[in-house]
Every structure is written in structure tokens, then in C-alpha cells.
Design an enzyme around this catalytic site. Structure first.
Site, PDB file in Angstrom:
ATOM      1  N   CYS A 165      38.604  40.477  36.658  1.00 30.36           N
ATOM      2  CA  CYS A 165      38.869  41.303  35.475  1.00 30.36           C
ATOM      3  C   CYS A 165      38.737  42.782  35.842  1.00 30.36           C
ATOM      4  O   CYS A 165      37.959  43.154  36.726  1.00 30.36           O
ATOM      5  CB  CYS A 165      37.880  40.961  34.360  1.00 30.36           C
ATOM      6  N   CYS A 179      42.594  40.083  32.556  1.00 26.34           N
ATOM      7  CA  CYS A 179      41.500  40.177  31.590  1.00 26.34           C
ATOM      8  C   CYS A 179      40.824  41.537  31.723  1.00 26.34           C
ATOM      9  O   CYS A 179      40.960  42.212  32.745  1.00 26.34           O
ATOM     10  CB  CYS A 179      40.486  39.045  31.805  1.00 26.34           C
TER      11      CYS A 179
END
Length: 277
Positions: A111, A192
Site C-alpha cells: 500500500c 490500496c
């Protein structure tokens, strides 16, 4: 008798000459016909030594660049890549053709580490390298295919090294274009945290709906992801687009429909963006 023999020899010689000329002319004609078929597209032909390059890049990536990827089977990846398009109509590619390849080397990126780009490839890659981030071309499959061209011919085990379909002039469903679309879609939809995108602020429309970022990546970002856009203009050129411009407004609208948070910064020179004050 001697004159008759000479005439026969002359006739045989002439007949042989006509026969050789006919065979040669026929062979040349067949070659030209064959070449014209392979050379009918408007894009560059398959990169010479394509298979060897794919294999060498795979071993380099998995053994040296990303040793944590050593478990990847380069022979299997190469075979899956080739079987995706070889012997097939170069204008009839589908996402399904690349499913096995993507499954073998699915890009895994932490992420907050992804960087997208549009018309700013080299700048985005330099930015990512400086900050330990990852562009699509830094993933295994992106690294393998970067700057390469490939296509085959129906029923042939060989690559077409003469020409391959162009996205604009021939067909959009060519194997190279569909590959990058499939890979870009997976790269975006699996993102993400905060995703960054580098756009060219020197263009009147920094955001282009028909670019891969516009039609594939932006529409496939997950809800609750944050997209940070950077509008960077060329050295010595004034910015032509801004965060309040019409093209960025359109981008905001697309992201809003997907509940993607949007942050934008504009009027950045290349040096400012890379942090070289």
C-alpha cells in the site's frame, strides 16, 4: 546433322533459360506476396530475439533486482507469454488470453507505493526510483515487456517481425495493447492507500480520457483509495493545465463516482517535483 545438333542445343538452352526465369519469377512473386501479408500492419514488427529477451529479463529481475521473486518460474512465464498470442489473429486479443500469464506473475505492491503516469513515463519512473515507489514497469511483467513489440500470425508458430497492428491505425484489440490494458487494470484495482499519478501540466488537457490511465486505471481504483495527482510542466515552458482545469475536473468526476478521494497539486517544474531546489 551438325547444324541440327546445334539447333537442338540452342533450343534446350533457351528452354532452360525460360524455365529458370519462370521459377525465379514465381519464387519472387510468392516471396513478395508473403511479405506483403506480414507487412500489412502500421506498427513495428516483433522485437528481434523476443523470447530470449523475455527469458533474460525474467532471470535478471527474479535473481538480482527482486530476489524475493525467486520462486517465480521464468520458463513457465515465458511459455505462458508466448502461448497467449502465438498462432493467433493479431487483431483478436482478449483479456482471457493473458489470464494464465497474469496469474503466474501477479504484481504485488505494498500500500502507498504505486505510481501511475500519463505522458510522463520517464519522469514518473525517476520519481519512483528516488522515493522507493513502484510504477507498472517496475513490476515483473511490466519489466519483461517494457519497450518490446510482439504479434504472431494465424496458424504460424513464428512471430511476425515485419509489422504488428497499431492501436490507432489498425485495431485496438491487438495483443500488445490488450496486454498493457490487462496489466494496468490489475495494477490499479489491487492498489490500496494513497496512489500517485504524474500528469503532464505542459499539455492543454493533462488528463486524457482515452489514455490507459483515463480509460483503464482511474476507473478501476477501489473506493476509499486516495489519488494524489501531480501536474508537472516541462522546463522552460509555462503550465497549460491546472487542478481547476476542465480535464482535471473530469477526472475528479470519475473518481467521485467511485468514492475515491482526490488530491491535486499543480504548477510544478520538473526540478521542483523531483525535489531538486
Amino acid at each position: 546433322m551438325a547444324d541440327c545438333s546445334k539447333r537442338k542445343k540452342l533450343c534446350y538452352c533457351l528452354l532452360l533459360c525460360f524455365l529458370v526465369a519462370g521459377i525465379t519469377g514465381g519464387a519472387i512473386g510468392i516471396y513478395k506476396w508473403y511479405r506483403s501479408g506480414l507487412n500489412r500492419w502500421h506498427g513495428p514488427g516483433s522485437t528481434p530475439d523476443f523470447q530470449d529477451i523475455i527469458e533474460d529479463r525474467c532471470y535478471n529481475y527474479t535473481q538480482r533486482i527482486r530476489p524475493d521473486s525467486r520462486s517465480r518460474n521464468c520458463q513457465e512465464i515465458k511459455q505462458a507469454f508466448m502461448s497467449a498470442f502465438i498462432s493467433k489473429d493479431p487483431c483478436k486479443a482478449t483479456k482471457e488470453d493473458y489470464r494464465r500469464l497474469i496469474d503466474l506473475a501477479d504484481p504485488t505492491v505494498p500500500c502507498n507505493k504505486r505510481v501511475l503516469w500519463s505522458k510522463t513515463k520517464e519522469l514518473a519512473r525517476e520519481y519512483a526510483k528516488l522515493r522507493g515507489l513502484v510504477t507498472l514497469e517496475d513490476t515483473l511483467l511490466g519489466f519483461l515487456a517494457d519497450r518490446l513489440h510482439w504479434c504472431g500470425e494465424p496458424g504460424s508458430p513464428d512471430l511476425n517481425t515485419w509489422s504488428c497492428p497499431d492501436w490507432e491505425k489498425d485495431c485496438r484489440t491487438n495483443y500488445r495493447s490488450v496486454f498493457w490494458e490487462v496489466l494496468s487494470e490489475r495494477f490499479a484495482e489491487s492498489a490500496c492507500g494513497t496512489v500517485q499519478v504524474v500528469l503532464d501540466g505542459s499539455l492543454e488537457n493533462a488528463f486524457n480520457e482515452m489514455s490507459i490511465f483515463g480509460r483503464v486505471e482511474a476507473p478501476n481504483l477501489k473506493p476509499m483509495v486516495t489519488l494524489q495527482a501531480w501536474l508537472v510542466h516541462d522546463p522552460g515552458k509555462p503550465p497549460r493545465d491546472s487542478c481547476s482545469g476542465s480535464s482535471i475536473t473530469k477526472l475528479k468526476s470519475i473518481l467521485s463516482e467511485r468514492n475515491v478521494r482526490f488530491i491535486c497539486r499543480d504548477n510544478l517544474s520538473r526540478d521542483e517535483f523531483l525535489g531538486r531546489f
